[in-house]
Design an enzyme around this catalytic site. Structure first.
Site, mmCIF file in Angstrom:
data_model
loop_
_atom_site.group_PDB
_atom_site.id
_atom_site.type_symbol
_atom_site.label_atom_id
_atom_site.label_comp_id
_atom_site.label_asym_id
_atom_site.label_seq_id
_atom_site.Cartn_x
_atom_site.Cartn_y
_atom_site.Cartn_z
ATOM 1 N N ASP A 1 -8.156 8.287 -6.105
ATOM 2 C CA ASP A 1 -7.223 7.180 -5.959
ATOM 3 C C ASP A 1 -5.981 7.567 -6.744
ATOM 4 O O ASP A 1 -6.038 7.727 -7.963
ATOM 5 C CB ASP A 1 -7.873 5.914 -6.529
ATOM 6 C CG ASP A 1 -6.949 4.709 -6.512
ATOM 7 O OD1 ASP A 1 -5.754 4.872 -6.190
ATOM 8 O OD2 ASP A 1 -7.423 3.607 -6.830
ATOM 9 N N ILE A 2 -4.851 7.746 -6.083
ATOM 10 C CA ILE A 2 -3.658 8.255 -6.743
ATOM 11 C C ILE A 2 -3.183 7.327 -7.866
ATOM 12 O O ILE A 2 -2.557 7.768 -8.829
ATOM 13 C CB ILE A 2 -2.525 8.504 -5.718
ATOM 14 C CG1 ILE A 2 -1.446 9.410 -6.331
ATOM 15 C CG2 ILE A 2 -1.945 7.195 -5.194
ATOM 16 C CD1 ILE A 2 -0.454 9.953 -5.335
ATOM 17 N N ASN B 1 9.650 3.536 1.532
ATOM 18 C CA ASN B 1 10.451 3.136 2.688
ATOM 19 C C ASN B 1 11.935 3.289 2.362
ATOM 20 O O ASN B 1 12.338 3.381 1.202
ATOM 21 C CB ASN B 1 10.165 1.669 3.037
ATOM 22 C CG ASN B 1 8.770 1.468 3.565
ATOM 23 O OD1 ASN B 1 8.478 1.728 4.714
ATOM 24 N ND2 ASN B 1 7.872 1.019 2.690
ATOM 25 N N GLY C 1 -0.952 1.066 2.907
ATOM 26 C CA GLY C 1 -1.304 2.434 2.568
ATOM 27 C C GLY C 1 -1.025 2.758 1.110
ATOM 28 O O GLY C 1 -1.143 1.911 0.220
ATOM 29 N N ASP D 1 1.749 3.250 -0.393
ATOM 30 C CA ASP D 1 2.867 2.447 -0.895
ATOM 31 C C ASP D 1 2.367 1.133 -1.515
ATOM 32 O O ASP D 1 2.684 0.807 -2.661
ATOM 33 C CB ASP D 1 3.823 2.172 0.270
ATOM 34 C CG ASP D 1 5.185 1.668 -0.187
ATOM 35 O OD1 ASP D 1 5.528 1.872 -1.353
ATOM 36 O OD2 ASP D 1 5.903 1.085 0.648
ATOM 37 N N THR E 1 1.798 11.614 6.322
ATOM 38 C CA THR E 1 0.716 11.849 7.289
ATOM 39 C C THR E 1 -0.107 10.596 7.586
ATOM 40 O O THR E 1 -1.059 10.658 8.354
ATOM 41 C CB THR E 1 -0.223 12.961 6.780
ATOM 42 O OG1 THR E 1 -0.757 12.571 5.509
ATOM 43 C CG2 THR E 1 0.523 14.273 6.628
#
Length: 382
Positions: free
Chosen positions: A9-10, A23, A31, A33, A118
């Site tokens: 998990d980033i 964006n 996602g 973001d 992606t």
């Protein structure tokens, strides 16, 4: 200097900076973001992002990490994929280059990237991965930093065993059985085999008994006696509970003709070099060169070098990646590797894991590397 591909998990990464797939407008979407905004603190991060304002695709900006473990968040505006010919690649490369430069300028010693563009932005996974690897490695040639590529978002983050629950059993059986046979001989071979369920075991007759499976000697002898009937036909023969193998449709004229044609075709290429046999396999499978080098995650320049030199001799890791790129089955993989002087060792866990993915037709370098990384083994890409 280090580069690793990890499944995580980033928002939990203990690094100086994480990169967000931002964006153009100061808003956030689903996602990666959304996950970063939620973990950092929506109101705090959104207020800071509004100070930056509108950003073009490929541009980057930095904000505090707020409630994240990371000190900074680098916002890279991801390009929306249209057709691959509308400047997307250049913008995606800018995301990586500018993010790394900005992190370095702010004194960061470590940074974590998602696989930019992606997901919701639609960039093809293999192409996106290839670009990420190229840009990160180019940066690391001149700079000292720990770079992580986090390839799954929060919803899909799991341990490797959740994705491939039978991988550990595969490793244990292939690696431990081989070691046991070395030390204890036939006594180990027989005892281990009788502990395994016989109903679901298959024997590949093209080259005799599948070297990964362990059978009591009497079963092996009975099956091998039949293998001469089918020669190198790529067929599968099941051993039922009675341990009596049936050749069944091997005597079918049409199937025999197909197998004989395949055998004759293989004989025609007995003297092929690695490069010649690789190009033959690519053509016979109806693949394009571009598909192959992108799936293998090697550069176009390297593939071009291989294509132009019939005597090209790759290192083993490159050869194995090309087997994935060309979607080879296990026999084809062993054959191609042998032409470069290599073999898949039953005593090498990395080779066994590689074989696991090839056998299951999972032609994904990212997944292979994650399986290796999670077991502390050298990766192909990083």
């Amino acid at each position: 200097m280090a580069f690793k591909i990890v499944r995580n998990d980033i928002t939990k990464m203990l690094v100086d900076a994480v990169v967000n797939t931002a964006n153009e407008e100061p808003i956030y979407s689903s996602g990666t973001d959304m996950a970063i905004y939620k973990a950092a603190g929506e109101e705090l991060l959104l207020a800071e992002r509004k100070k930056i304002g509108f950003m073009n695709e490929g541009e980057v900006a930095i904000t505090p990490g707020f409630n994240l473990p990371a000190k900074y968040i680098i916002h890279a505006v991801s390009p929306c994929y249209i057709d691959g010919a509308s400047g997307e690649e250049g913008k995606l490369r800018q995301c990586y280059r500018r993010s790394l430069k900005l992190a370095y300028e702010n004194g960061c010693k470590s940074i974590a990237f998602p696989l930019i563009a992606t997901g919701n932005f639609g960039y093809p996974k293999e192409e996106g991965m290839s670009i990420a690897v190229e840009e990160i490695k180019s940066f690391l040639l001149l700079h000292d930093m720990f770079v992580y590529l986090v390839v799954f978002d929060m919803e899909s983050t799991r341990l490797g065993l959740d994705f491939y629950p039978d991988l550990e059993a595969y490793i244990d059986h292939n690696y431990v059985c081989e070691k046991g046979e070395e030390e204890y001989g036939d006594r180990y071979l027989g005892s281990v085999t009788r502990e395994l369920p016989r109903d679901d075991r298959y024997i590949q007759t093209r080259k005799g008994i599948d070297e990964h499976l362990a059978y009591p000697k009497e079963e092996i002898e009975e099956c091998v006696s039949l293998s001469s009937l089918v020669m190198s036909a790529p067929s599968i023969m099941k051993c039922p509970e009675t341990a009596e193998c049936s050749v069944g449709t091997f005597f079918d004229d049409e199937l025999w003709e197909i197998n004989e044609t395949a055998l004759n075709e293989r004989i025609k290429h007995l003297s092929d070099t690695f490069q010649q046999y690789l190009l033959y396999l690519i053509e016979s499978k109806g693949l394009t060169n571009t598909e192959v080098y992108k799936r293998a995650i090697i550069t176009k320049q390297l593939f071009s070098k291989i294509k132009k030199n019939s005597e090209y001799h790759p290192d083993k890791m490159t050869a194995m990646r090309l087997c994935v790129g060309a979607k080879l089955n296990l026999d084809e993989t062993k054959d191609l590797l042998a032409r470069a002087g290599y073999a898949l060792s039953p005593c090498d866990k990395r080779d066994i894991i590689f074989s696991f993915f090839i056998e299951r037709e999972i032609y994904d370098m990212i997944e292979i590397d994650i399986a290796l990384e999670e077991r502390g083994l050298p990766c192909f890409i990083s």
